[in-house]
Each structure stands twice: as C-alpha cells, then as structure tokens.
Design a protein around this motif. Structure first.
Motif, mmCIF file in Angstrom:
data_model
loop_
_atom_site.group_PDB
_atom_site.id
_atom_site.type_symbol
_atom_site.label_atom_id
_atom_site.label_comp_id
_atom_site.label_asym_id
_atom_site.label_seq_id
_atom_site.Cartn_x
_atom_site.Cartn_y
_atom_site.Cartn_z
ATOM 1 N N GLU A 92 -1.465 -25.139 31.377
ATOM 2 C CA GLU A 92 -2.116 -25.636 32.581
ATOM 3 C C GLU A 92 -1.540 -24.886 33.775
ATOM 4 O O GLU A 92 -0.341 -24.955 34.042
ATOM 5 C CB GLU A 92 -1.907 -27.148 32.710
ATOM 6 N N ASP A 113 -3.857 -22.803 26.289
ATOM 7 C CA ASP A 113 -3.701 -24.238 26.574
ATOM 8 C C ASP A 113 -2.685 -24.528 27.670
ATOM 9 O O ASP A 113 -2.458 -25.701 28.000
ATOM 10 C CB ASP A 113 -3.350 -25.045 25.322
ATOM 11 N N SER A 119 -2.097 -35.111 30.295
ATOM 12 C CA SER A 119 -1.713 -33.755 29.936
ATOM 13 C C SER A 119 -0.880 -33.741 28.662
ATOM 14 O O SER A 119 -0.123 -34.670 28.380
ATOM 15 C CB SER A 119 -0.915 -33.133 31.085
ATOM 16 N N LYS A 176 -7.053 -24.777 33.150
ATOM 17 C CA LYS A 176 -6.448 -24.724 31.828
ATOM 18 C C LYS A 176 -6.881 -23.437 31.149
ATOM 19 O O LYS A 176 -8.070 -23.086 31.152
ATOM 20 C CB LYS A 176 -6.867 -25.933 30.989
ATOM 21 N N LYS A 187 3.081 -26.419 31.880
ATOM 22 C CA LYS A 187 2.506 -26.249 33.209
ATOM 23 C C LYS A 187 3.151 -25.015 33.819
ATOM 24 O O LYS A 187 4.373 -24.919 33.925
ATOM 25 C CB LYS A 187 2.779 -27.461 34.088
#
Length: 354
Positions: free
Chosen positions: A115, A113, A47, A160, A74
């Motif tokens: 996650e 982008d 990641s 994603k 994230k």
C-alpha cells in the motif's frame, strides 16, 4: 530560465491554452480531492500490511536493492519535482523538468500488494504546475487527478500495487507531451510476491527525446520547440537524459560470468525504442514490462510509455554497446551506452578482436 519557458510556450498557442486549462482543472480537482473523503461516505477496508517503511529512491543507472520481505507493507514515497538547468551534450545545456532533479526520475521499487502513500512536492522555485501518472496505479489518471500541484505546494494520494511488473511514470499536466519531452518520467518496479531471481547486477536505463530549438550540437542553453515535437523531429534521442550518460567512466560495468538485469524504459513522447546490445543476446526478456518471459532475443521493441526487463550473462570481456537499433538515433542523436566487462578470455566462445 523563465524566458526559455516562455519562448518554448510561444511555439504553440495550443500549448499555452493547454497549460492554463490544465492549471484551472487541477485547482478544481484539488478542491474536490480535499472534500471527497468527507462526502463520499466510503469506509476504509481493513489493511493486511505488516509494517511501514519509507521507499529508497535511487538515481539512474542504479536501482534500489531487491525487496527481501515476503509480506506487503505500507510504503511511503516522497518525490520532488525540480526544474533545473543541466547538461544535455557537450557545450549544450537544457531546462529540464524532473522528478528528483535528474532525468530519468528516481527509480521506485515496491512489492505486489504494498500500500503506497505517495507524496509529490513541487519545489517553490519552479515556474510550472505538475502532477504524476504512474502506470502501476489502478485508478483515474494513474494518480494524476489527485496530484496536480502548484509550485511551493505538495499533494498526497494512496494506491495499492495490484499488478507486478515494470511500469513507466510521467507528468500528465497539459500539454502532456511537453512535460514528458522536458524530462518528466521514470520507472516504478512492482516486484511479484515471490520476488525476482538473483543476479549480479541490476541497472536502470531509459530513453527519451528532446526537442531543442537548435540543431543537434548547437551550443548554449536550449529551450523546447513545440513545432519539432508536433512533427516528431527530435534533434536528440538519448539514454538517461544526456548524450554520453553511459559511456567512458560512466559506462555500466560487470565481470565475466556475471548475470545482469536491465530495467529499460522508453519515455517517448513519440518514438519507439528498438533496444539492442551489440555482441549480446538476451537470455530472457519480459516484454511490455510484464511477467511473461521470452528467450534468446536479439532486439526488443519498447513503445513510448512502455518498459521491458532484459536479463543475460556475459561470457566474454570487452565493451558492449547499447543502442536503439533505429541506428541514426544512436550514432547521430545520442542514444548510445556502454557495458564494460572485465575478466578472462574464452577463445572457444570468441577469438576475434574487440
């Protein structure tokens, strides 16, 4: 509430069969999901995200604050399905199926982008299984195949956010149109990497149809009418889940000179939305929820399951009326809102009465 759901389902044998089929398929999918990570041999890709945060989810007409970070993260999203009885119009209640307890569902805001770790909880008091299809997801079912959840249970999946834009999310449990028609929809914004231009106000408005057993204005607790839905004859077409949700003391507000951004969605499940503000011209419209800008637009058409972002500056004080320009829906079925603008008059721009 259980009786109303049963009454609604009896309007169509197809609907009952679809619910049972959806439940069975969902059980199989859930079992597959539990074992897929162990059996498919796929290795995780390293990641590039920096940090972990929990998404701030906000109820319409408000939206979460703009994202200021310039790196992906994230983002953990928690969303709960609630089946609730709420007001549809004065003297009229309805059994809404909701994401987060209100219609539309909570506004989700992430960055390109990012996650996303998505958690869907189906409240233990609910009667129906549910899932979620996010149009921002690249993957089978938009998450629906991974999120079928029985009452009292939770599910989890990850994706994603590859594409920037404004996207609809909705329940995709069979019969899908019934779940959407009962209020199971909302918007997710994926901001581009460079962010959005600054404005003074951002608001969230979403149109939906309600196929009640009674006619428009019939008093009491209403259920879902499958025959009206199949014939595309909704007694109600409303903004933000109810007649009058954006009028009076619930109207949107601004001051002269403010720049305004509206995130507009159309849940359907059947009708298109011709979004217009009486007395305003949209400076910029990002049609279909994408990133291509059009300018000086009077009315923008949004299909079912679609969205658009509109931006404009207000120069004159007064009350501006938000409508679906299929006008019987606005003035006879409920798709009407207001933007109240305060500030000094500019007689060179407009000298007439409000």
């Amino acid at each position: 509430m259980k009786n109303l759901i049963n009454t609604s389902l009896r309007h169509s044998g197809i609907a009952v069969a679809a619910v049972l089929l959806g439940f069975a398929e969902g059980r199989l999918l859930a079992a597959e999901n539990e074992t897929s990570a162990q059996s498919n041999g796929v290795k995780a890709v390293a990641s590039e995200v920096a940090g972990v945060e929990t998404a701030v989810l906000v109820q319409a007409p408000n939206v979460p604050p703009p994202i200021t970070r310039r790196t992906p993260a994230k983002v953990i999203v928690h969303l709960e399905v609630r089946e609730v009885i709420k007001r549809l119009a004065d003297g009229v209640d309805y059994v809404f199926w909701t994401f987060g307890g209100a219609v539309p569902g909570r506004f989700i805001r992430v960055r390109q982008d990012d996650e996303i770790e998505f958690h869907l909880n189906n409240h233990q008091d609910n009667k129906m299984p549910h899932n979620i299809d996010l149009h921002a997801v690249t993957g089978p079912g938009g998450g629906a195949t991974s999120s079928f959840t029985a009452p009292g249970h939770s599910s989890q999946f990850s994706f994603k956010a590859l594409n920037p834009g404004l996207f609809v999310y909705h329940c995709a449990t069979a019969p899908v149109g019934m779940h959407v028609g009962n209020g199971m929809y909302g918007l997710i914004l994926v901001e581009p990497k460079e962010g959005l231009s600054p404005v003074d106000h951002e608001y969230y408005v979403m149109q939906g149809e309600f196929y009640t057993t009674g006619k428009y204005g019939d008093q009491g607790l209403q259920g879902f009418d499958m025959n009206k839905a199949l014939d595309e004859r909704p007694p109600y077409v409303v903004f933000n889940g109810a007649v009058g949700s954006l009028v009076g003391d619930k109207a949107l507000t601004a001051k002269v000179g403010d720049r305004i951004r509206l995130f507009i969605g159309n849940a359907g499940p059947n009708l298109s939305l011709s979004f217009h503000i009486i007395g305003e011209i949209f400076d910029t419209v990002f049609q279909e929820g994408g990133t291509q800008a059009s300018h000086n637009i009077q009315t923008t058409v949004i299909p079912p399951g679609g969205a658009a972002t509109v931006e404009f500056q207000v120069q004159i004080p007064g009350t501006y009326v938000l409508v679906d320009h299929a006008l019987f829906r606005s003035f006879n079925k409920g798709a009407l809102g207001m933007l109240k603008v305060e500030g000094p008059q500019d007689m060179l721009v407009y000298s007439g009465k409000e």
